[in-house]
Design a protein around this motif. Structure first.
Motif, PDB file in Angstrom:
ATOM      1  N   TYR A 252     -40.850 -14.085  79.332  1.00 52.05           N
ATOM      2  CA  TYR A 252     -41.061 -13.904  80.761  1.00 52.05           C
ATOM      3  C   TYR A 252     -40.371 -15.023  81.536  1.00 52.05           C
ATOM      4  O   TYR A 252     -40.638 -16.204  81.291  1.00 52.05           O
ATOM      5  N   PRO A 253     -39.473 -14.662  82.465  1.00 53.36           N
ATOM      6  CA  PRO A 253     -38.807 -15.698  83.271  1.00 53.36           C
ATOM      7  C   PRO A 253     -39.780 -16.353  84.252  1.00 53.36           C
ATOM      8  O   PRO A 253     -40.770 -15.745  84.657  1.00 53.36           O
ATOM      9  N   GLU A 254     -39.478 -17.578  84.592  1.00 56.21           N
ATOM     10  CA  GLU A 254     -40.266 -18.343  85.568  1.00 56.21           C
ATOM     11  C   GLU A 254     -41.744 -18.429  85.183  1.00 56.21           C
ATOM     12  O   GLU A 254     -42.641 -18.396  86.032  1.00 56.21           O
ATOM     13  N   ILE A 255     -41.986 -18.522  83.892  1.00 55.09           N
ATOM     14  CA  ILE A 255     -43.339 -18.751  83.364  1.00 55.09           C
ATOM     15  C   ILE A 255     -43.252 -19.940  82.414  1.00 55.09           C
ATOM     16  O   ILE A 255     -42.326 -20.044  81.612  1.00 55.09           O
ATOM     17  N   GLY A 256     -44.245 -20.838  82.510  1.00 53.30           N
ATOM     18  CA  GLY A 256     -44.250 -22.028  81.678  1.00 53.30           C
ATOM     19  C   GLY A 256     -45.077 -21.857  80.418  1.00 53.30           C
ATOM     20  O   GLY A 256     -45.107 -20.784  79.813  1.00 53.30           O
ATOM     21  N   HIS A 257     -45.783 -22.913  80.045  1.00 56.55           N
ATOM     22  CA  HIS A 257     -46.499 -22.933  78.766  1.00 56.55           C
ATOM     23  C   HIS A 257     -47.864 -22.276  78.832  1.00 56.55           C
ATOM     24  O   HIS A 257     -48.351 -21.746  77.837  1.00 56.55           O
ATOM     25  N   LEU A 258     -48.499 -22.283  79.997  1.00 59.85           N
ATOM     26  CA  LEU A 258     -49.888 -21.830  80.086  1.00 59.85           C
ATOM     27  C   LEU A 258     -49.954 -20.376  80.550  1.00 59.85           C
ATOM     28  O   LEU A 258     -50.439 -20.063  81.654  1.00 59.85           O
ATOM     29  N   LEU A 259     -49.489 -19.471  79.709  1.00 58.42           N
ATOM     30  CA  LEU A 259     -49.438 -18.051  80.059  1.00 58.42           C
ATOM     31  C   LEU A 259     -50.779 -17.472  80.494  1.00 58.42           C
ATOM     32  O   LEU A 259     -50.829 -16.680  81.453  1.00 58.42           O
ATOM     33  N   PRO A 260     -51.908 -17.809  79.831  1.00 58.67           N
ATOM     34  CA  PRO A 260     -53.181 -17.219  80.257  1.00 58.67           C
ATOM     35  C   PRO A 260     -53.559 -17.552  81.693  1.00 58.67           C
ATOM     36  O   PRO A 260     -54.263 -16.782  82.336  1.00 58.67           O
ATOM     37  N   GLU A 261     -53.087 -18.684  82.205  1.00 58.97           N
ATOM     38  CA  GLU A 261     -53.354 -19.066  83.591  1.00 58.97           C
ATOM     39  C   GLU A 261     -52.288 -18.521  84.537  1.00 58.97           C
ATOM     40  O   GLU A 261     -52.577 -18.129  85.663  1.00 58.97           O
ATOM     41  N   GLU A 262     -51.050 -18.514  84.102  1.00 56.99           N
ATOM     42  CA  GLU A 262     -49.935 -18.168  84.972  1.00 56.99           C
ATOM     43  C   GLU A 262     -49.772 -16.667  85.161  1.00 56.99           C
ATOM     44  O   GLU A 262     -49.322 -16.219  86.219  1.00 56.99           O
ATOM     45  N   MET A 263     -50.087 -15.886  84.141  1.00 55.77           N
ATOM     46  CA  MET A 263     -49.914 -14.432  84.249  1.00 55.77           C
ATOM     47  C   MET A 263     -51.006 -13.714  83.452  1.00 55.77           C
ATOM     48  O   MET A 263     -50.725 -13.032  82.466  1.00 55.77           O
ATOM     49  N   PRO A 264     -52.264 -13.863  83.860  1.00 49.31           N
ATOM     50  CA  PRO A 264     -53.363 -13.275  83.082  1.00 49.31           C
ATOM     51  C   PRO A 264     -53.319 -11.755  82.986  1.00 49.31           C
ATOM     52  O   PRO A 264     -53.569 -11.197  81.910  1.00 49.31           O
ATOM     53  N   LYS A 265     -53.006 -11.062  84.086  1.00 49.36           N
ATOM     54  CA  LYS A 265     -52.975  -9.595  84.043  1.00 49.36           C
ATOM     55  C   LYS A 265     -51.877  -9.101  83.114  1.00 49.36           C
ATOM     56  O   LYS A 265     -52.101  -8.211  82.281  1.00 49.36           O
ATOM     57  N   GLU A 266     -50.689  -9.689  83.230  1.00 45.86           N
ATOM     58  CA  GLU A 266     -49.562  -9.267  82.389  1.00 45.86           C
ATOM     59  C   GLU A 266     -49.820  -9.593  80.926  1.00 45.86           C
ATOM     60  O   GLU A 266     -49.480  -8.811  80.025  1.00 45.86           O
ATOM     61  N   THR A 267     -50.441 -10.747  80.674  1.00 47.38           N
ATOM     62  CA  THR A 267     -50.769 -11.129  79.302  1.00 47.38           C
ATOM     63  C   THR A 267     -51.763 -10.154  78.693  1.00 47.38           C
ATOM     64  O   THR A 267     -51.592  -9.687  77.561  1.00 47.38           O
ATOM     65  N   ALA A 268     -52.807  -9.814  79.446  1.00 45.86           N
ATOM     66  CA  ALA A 268     -53.819  -8.884  78.951  1.00 45.86           C
ATOM     67  C   ALA A 268     -53.218  -7.505  78.676  1.00 45.86           C
ATOM     68  O   ALA A 268     -53.518  -6.871  77.652  1.00 45.86           O
ATOM     69  N   LYS A 269     -52.356  -7.029  79.563  1.00 41.48           N
ATOM     70  CA  LYS A 269     -51.742  -5.713  79.373  1.00 41.48           C
ATOM     71  C   LYS A 269     -50.814  -5.698  78.162  1.00 41.48           C
ATOM     72  O   LYS A 269     -50.783  -4.708  77.418  1.00 41.48           O
ATOM     73  N   ALA A 270     -50.079  -6.789  77.950  1.00 37.11           N
ATOM     74  CA  ALA A 270     -49.190  -6.871  76.783  1.00 37.11           C
ATOM     75  C   ALA A 270     -50.021  -6.860  75.503  1.00 37.11           C
ATOM     76  O   ALA A 270     -49.654  -6.212  74.515  1.00 37.11           O
ATOM     77  N   ILE A 271     -51.125  -7.593  75.508  1.00 36.94           N
ATOM     78  CA  ILE A 271     -52.004  -7.629  74.335  1.00 36.94           C
ATOM     79  C   ILE A 271     -52.615  -6.249  74.084  1.00 36.94           C
ATOM     80  O   ILE A 271     -52.656  -5.769  72.953  1.00 36.94           O
ATOM     81  N   GLN A 272     -53.059  -5.605  75.154  1.00 40.78           N
ATOM     82  CA  GLN A 272     -53.657  -4.280  75.016  1.00 40.78           C
ATOM     83  C   GLN A 272     -52.655  -3.258  74.466  1.00 40.78           C
ATOM     84  O   GLN A 272     -52.972  -2.479  73.561  1.00 40.78           O
ATOM     85  N   SER A 273     -51.441  -3.271  74.982  1.00 43.30           N
ATOM     86  CA  SER A 273     -50.410  -2.336  74.495  1.00 43.30           C
ATOM     87  C   SER A 273     -50.112  -2.564  73.025  1.00 43.30           C
ATOM     88  O   SER A 273     -49.945  -1.611  72.249  1.00 43.30           O
ATOM     89  N   PHE A 274     -50.073  -3.829  72.632  1.00 45.13           N
ATOM     90  CA  PHE A 274     -49.773  -4.190  71.237  1.00 45.13           C
ATOM     91  C   PHE A 274     -50.913  -3.760  70.310  1.00 45.13           C
ATOM     92  O   PHE A 274     -50.684  -3.179  69.243  1.00 45.13           O
ATOM     93  N   THR A 275     -52.156  -4.016  70.714  1.00 42.93           N
ATOM     94  CA  THR A 275     -53.282  -3.701  69.829  1.00 42.93           C
ATOM     95  C   THR A 275     -53.545  -2.212  69.710  1.00 42.93           C
ATOM     96  O   THR A 275     -54.057  -1.744  68.690  1.00 42.93           O
ATOM     97  N   GLU A 276     -53.167  -1.451  70.733  1.00 44.47           N
ATOM     98  CA  GLU A 276     -53.434  -0.009  70.686  1.00 44.47           C
ATOM     99  C   GLU A 276     -52.244   0.797  70.175  1.00 44.47           C
ATOM    100  O   GLU A 276     -52.347   2.020  70.031  1.00 44.47           O
ATOM    101  N   ALA A 277     -51.134   0.132  69.906  1.00 45.27           N
ATOM    102  CA  ALA A 277     -49.941   0.841  69.418  1.00 45.27           C
ATOM    103  C   ALA A 277     -50.147   1.364  67.996  1.00 45.27           C
ATOM    104  O   ALA A 277     -50.819   0.712  67.195  1.00 45.27           O
TER     105      ALA A 277
END
Length: 277
Positions: A252-277
């Motif tokens: 993800y561009p313009e995102i640093g080290h703390l993904l859970p704080e910087e992009m929580p919705k996008e992180t959760a959706k990526a995790i959900q897509s991966f776990t349900e695939a």
């Protein structure tokens, strides 16, 4: 509940937090959030509400960090942390539970050790800016931890650094940093006992998993990485994804080290897509 080992900890010595899934979600999925070095469960506070749409969430402050016990009886190694995580999970796991470890930074190295020790290994693992390729500290550094007042020196060294400035290094968009963030990350640094635990961590920490060890992990793994990560650069993630037999990476561009704080919705959706695939 306790983990009976040479270096035990009791359940009431660990700050464990359990969040049931939202009412409209009957999933048996259990996300296990493992925080990074010098951090705590607080680093997931923005991600937890998003993940609860897709399953239960358990997180905790690892021994020596956050609000958990800073005991000198514990062996502060990745191997022991993995065993402790496994023990913490027991009250929340049934035969139907699908455990999904999510490890941020140092927590990624702990998550990667879980398939070897769990009777029912996790079917999938998620790594968020995971550490990788860090060797064990040299012998002379580990030997120095036995010197009197080493923990006092360590405390003075770390306390020289302003937490807000550190957060500016960790988070790409500094505008999201609040006084609450600063307080949450600074408060544990005020405890003398934390530096005694950290001294033992320096002494006990193994090196990160080797290429050979990574090649033996056949669990599907998703890596999420900020392209502006200055703590664990993207090239670390690229090396990890090449070393792991069944891994993919999303960046993800313009995102640093703390993904859970910087992009929580996008992180959760990526995790959900991966776990349900």
């Amino acid at each position: 509940m306790s983990y009976v080992d040479r270096y035990p900890v009791q359940a009431d010595e660990i700050n464990v937090q359990h969040y049931p899934a939202t009412e409209n979600n009957a999933s048996q999925r259990l996300f296990v959030l493992i925080h990074g070095f010098m951090s705590s469960a607080y680093s997931y506070q923005a991600l937890i509400p998003e993940l609860r749409f897709y399953g239960q969430v358990v997180t905790f402050d690892l021994p020596g960090f956050g609000r958990s016990k800073k005991t000198l009886r514990y062996r502060y190694s990745y191997a022991q942390y993995a065993k402790t995580v496994h023990a913490i999970l027991q009250p929340y796991v049934s035969e139907k539970t699908e455990v999904i470890p999510v490890g941020h930074s140092m927590g990624g190295q702990i998550a990667l050790r879980l398939p070897k020790i769990m009777p029912r290994p996790p079917k999938k693992i998620v790594l968020l800016g995971s550490s990788g390729g860090i060797a064990r500290l040299p012998y002379w550094v580990r030997a120095a931890t036995y010197l009197p007042f080493f923990s006092t020196w360590l405390r003075r060294y770390i306390r020289k650094h302003d937490v807000r400035n550190i957060l500016h290094e960790v988070i790409y968009d500094a505008s999201i940093i609040t006084n609450e963030h600063v307080y949450a990350y600074e408060k544990p640094l005020q405890e003398k006992a934390m530096y005694q635990s950290l001294t033992k961590f320096i002494r006990h920490r193994e090196g990160d998993l080797t290429k050979t060890e990574l090649a033996d992990i056949h669990v599907p793994i998703l890596l999420l990485w900020g392209e502006a990560d200055r703590v664990v650069p993207l090239n670390v993630g690229e090396k990890l994804v090449r070393a792991l037999p069944s891994a993919t990476i999303l960046t993800y561009p313009e995102i640093g080290h703390l993904l859970p704080e910087e992009m929580p919705k996008e992180t959760a959706k990526a995790i959900q897509s991966f776990t349900e695939a």
